[in-house]
Design a protein around this motif. Structure first.
Motif, mmCIF file in Angstrom:
data_model
loop_
_atom_site.group_PDB
_atom_site.id
_atom_site.type_symbol
_atom_site.label_atom_id
_atom_site.label_comp_id
_atom_site.label_asym_id
_atom_site.label_seq_id
_atom_site.Cartn_x
_atom_site.Cartn_y
_atom_site.Cartn_z
ATOM 1 N N GLU A 79 0.840 -1.202 0.000
ATOM 2 C CA GLU A 79 0.000 0.000 0.000
ATOM 3 C C GLU A 79 0.875 1.251 0.000
ATOM 4 O O GLU A 79 0.588 2.219 -0.696
ATOM 5 N N PHE A 80 1.954 1.234 0.772
ATOM 6 C CA PHE A 80 2.874 2.368 0.798
ATOM 7 C C PHE A 80 3.459 2.614 -0.591
ATOM 8 O O PHE A 80 3.491 3.748 -1.078
ATOM 9 N N LYS A 81 3.890 1.541 -1.240
ATOM 10 C CA LYS A 81 4.457 1.671 -2.584
ATOM 11 C C LYS A 81 3.406 2.158 -3.580
ATOM 12 O O LYS A 81 3.702 2.974 -4.457
ATOM 13 N N ALA A 82 2.187 1.651 -3.452
ATOM 14 C CA ALA A 82 1.117 2.049 -4.376
ATOM 15 C C ALA A 82 0.790 3.528 -4.215
ATOM 16 O O ALA A 82 0.609 4.240 -5.214
ATOM 17 N N ILE A 83 0.731 4.021 -2.987
ATOM 18 C CA ILE A 83 0.410 5.435 -2.770
ATOM 19 C C ILE A 83 1.543 6.319 -3.275
ATOM 20 O O ILE A 83 1.299 7.361 -3.889
ATOM 21 N N ALA A 84 2.775 5.898 -3.052
ATOM 22 C CA ALA A 84 3.910 6.667 -3.578
ATOM 23 C C ALA A 84 3.861 6.703 -5.105
ATOM 24 O O ALA A 84 4.091 7.750 -5.723
ATOM 25 N N ARG A 85 3.524 5.572 -5.715
ATOM 26 C CA ARG A 85 3.412 5.521 -7.177
ATOM 27 C C ARG A 85 2.251 6.390 -7.650
ATOM 28 O O ARG A 85 2.356 7.104 -8.639
ATOM 29 N N ARG A 86 1.127 6.322 -6.943
ATOM 30 C CA ARG A 86 -0.020 7.169 -7.281
ATOM 31 C C ARG A 86 0.368 8.642 -7.247
ATOM 32 O O ARG A 86 0.039 9.412 -8.141
ATOM 33 N N ASN A 87 1.107 9.025 -6.210
ATOM 34 C CA ASN A 87 1.504 10.419 -6.078
ATOM 35 C C ASN A 87 2.419 10.853 -7.217
ATOM 36 O O ASN A 87 2.301 11.962 -7.730
ATOM 37 N N LYS A 88 3.315 9.973 -7.631
ATOM 38 C CA LYS A 88 4.197 10.301 -8.758
ATOM 39 C C LYS A 88 3.375 10.460 -10.038
ATOM 40 O O LYS A 88 3.563 11.421 -10.790
ATOM 41 N N MET A 89 2.460 9.520 -10.272
ATOM 42 C CA MET A 89 1.626 9.612 -11.475
ATOM 43 C C MET A 89 0.751 10.864 -11.429
ATOM 44 O O MET A 89 0.549 11.520 -12.455
ATOM 45 N N LEU A 90 0.249 11.201 -10.249
ATOM 46 C CA LEU A 90 -0.556 12.413 -10.088
ATOM 47 C C LEU A 90 0.283 13.644 -10.404
ATOM 48 O O LEU A 90 -0.169 14.554 -11.099
ATOM 49 N N GLY A 91 1.518 13.660 -9.907
ATOM 50 C CA GLY A 91 2.408 14.782 -10.186
ATOM 51 C C GLY A 91 2.704 14.918 -11.674
ATOM 52 O O GLY A 91 2.720 16.029 -12.209
ATOM 53 N N LEU A 92 2.914 13.792 -12.344
ATOM 54 C CA LEU A 92 3.179 13.833 -13.787
ATOM 55 C C LEU A 92 1.941 14.306 -14.552
ATOM 56 O O LEU A 92 2.050 15.076 -15.507
ATOM 57 N N TRP A 93 0.766 13.845 -14.133
ATOM 58 C CA TRP A 93 -0.485 14.280 -14.759
ATOM 59 C C TRP A 93 -0.677 15.784 -14.580
ATOM 60 O O TRP A 93 -0.992 16.502 -15.530
ATOM 61 N N ALA A 94 -0.476 16.255 -13.339
ATOM 62 C CA ALA A 94 -0.648 17.684 -13.059
ATOM 63 C C ALA A 94 0.378 18.515 -13.827
ATOM 64 O O ALA A 94 0.048 19.576 -14.371
ATOM 65 N N ALA A 95 1.609 18.035 -13.884
ATOM 66 C CA ALA A 95 2.668 18.750 -14.602
ATOM 67 C C ALA A 95 2.316 18.880 -16.089
ATOM 68 O O ALA A 95 2.531 19.931 -16.698
ATOM 69 N N GLU A 96 1.764 17.813 -16.650
ATOM 70 C CA GLU A 96 1.353 17.854 -18.058
ATOM 71 C C GLU A 96 0.249 18.884 -18.259
ATOM 72 O O GLU A 96 0.288 19.673 -19.204
ATOM 73 N N LYS A 97 -0.728 18.908 -17.345
ATOM 74 C CA LYS A 97 -1.826 19.882 -17.444
ATOM 75 C C LYS A 97 -1.306 21.310 -17.311
ATOM 76 O O LYS A 97 -1.846 22.224 -17.930
ATOM 77 N N MET A 98 -0.246 21.490 -16.504
ATOM 78 C CA MET A 98 0.313 22.827 -16.307
ATOM 79 C C MET A 98 1.326 23.193 -17.394
ATOM 80 O O MET A 98 1.846 24.301 -17.405
ATOM 81 N N GLY A 99 1.634 22.242 -18.282
ATOM 82 C CA GLY A 99 2.537 22.515 -19.388
ATOM 83 C C GLY A 99 4.008 22.544 -19.014
ATOM 84 O O GLY A 99 4.799 23.212 -19.684
ATOM 85 N N LEU A 100 4.394 21.792 -17.982
ATOM 86 C CA LEU A 100 5.799 21.764 -17.572
ATOM 87 C C LEU A 100 6.627 20.910 -18.525
ATOM 88 O O LEU A 100 6.117 19.963 -19.138
ATOM 89 N N SER A 101 7.903 21.226 -18.626
ATOM 90 C CA SER A 101 8.816 20.424 -19.452
ATOM 91 C C SER A 101 9.014 19.053 -18.813
ATOM 92 O O SER A 101 8.660 18.844 -17.648
ATOM 93 N N THR A 102 9.598 18.135 -19.555
ATOM 94 C CA THR A 102 9.812 16.777 -19.058
ATOM 95 C C THR A 102 10.646 16.780 -17.780
ATOM 96 O O THR A 102 10.303 16.108 -16.801
ATOM 97 N N GLU A 103 11.725 17.537 -17.782
ATOM 98 C CA GLU A 103 12.590 17.589 -16.592
ATOM 99 C C GLU A 103 11.856 18.225 -15.417
ATOM 100 O O GLU A 103 11.903 17.726 -14.299
ATOM 101 N N SER A 104 11.158 19.306 -15.679
ATOM 102 C CA SER A 104 10.390 19.968 -14.627
ATOM 103 C C SER A 104 9.266 19.069 -14.121
ATOM 104 O O SER A 104 8.942 19.070 -12.929
#
Length: 107
Positions: free
Chosen positions: A22-47
Motif C-alpha cells: 500500500e505504501f508503494k502504491a500510494i507513492a506511485r499514485r503520487n508520482k503519477m498524479l504529479g506527472l499528470w498535473a505537470a502535463e496539465k500545467m505545461g511543464l517540461s519533461t525535466e520539470s
C-alpha cells in the motif's frame, strides 16, 4: 510451535506485506498524479519529473492524502488553472487503483 503460532506469524507477515504494498502504491499514485498535473500545467519533461518528486515528498507532511491534494490544488491555482475538487479527487482515486494493480502485478 503450535498451529496457532504458525497462523499468527502468517497473518503478521501478510499484514506487513499488505502495508508495504500500500505504501508503494500510494507513492506511485503520487508520482503519477504529479506527472499528470505537470502535463496539465505545461511543464517540461525535466520539470515534470521534479514536480512529481515534490508531490511524492508532500505526502510525508502529515498522515492521509490531504497534504497531496492541497499541494496539487494549490499549484493548479497558482498556475492560473481551474481544476475542480471533484476532478482532482477522482483522478487521485483512478491513479490509486492503477498503482495498486501495478504493484500487485509486480511492475
Amino acid at each position: 510451535m503450535t498451529t496457532f503460532d504458525d497462523r499468527e506469524q502468517a497473518f503478521e507477515a501478510k499484514y506487513a506485506l499488505d502495508q508495504e504494498q500500500e505504501f508503494k502504491a500510494i507513492a506511485r499514485r503520487n508520482k503519477m498524479l504529479g506527472l499528470w498535473a505537470a502535463e496539465k500545467m505545461g511543464l517540461s519533461t525535466e520539470s515534470a519529473e521534479q514536480y512529481a518528486a515534490a508531490v511524492v515528498r508532500a505526502d510525508f507532511e502529515q498522515p492521509g492524502e490531504e497534504d497531496v491534494f492541497r499541494k496539487v490544488a494549490g499549484d493548479f491555482k497558482a498556475s492560473g488553472m481551474t481544476v475542480s475538487e471533484g476532478e482532482l479527487r477522482s483522478k487521485m482515486d483512478e491513479l490509486a487503483s492503477i498503482a495498486r494493480e501495478q504493484i500487485r502485478a509486480g511492475e
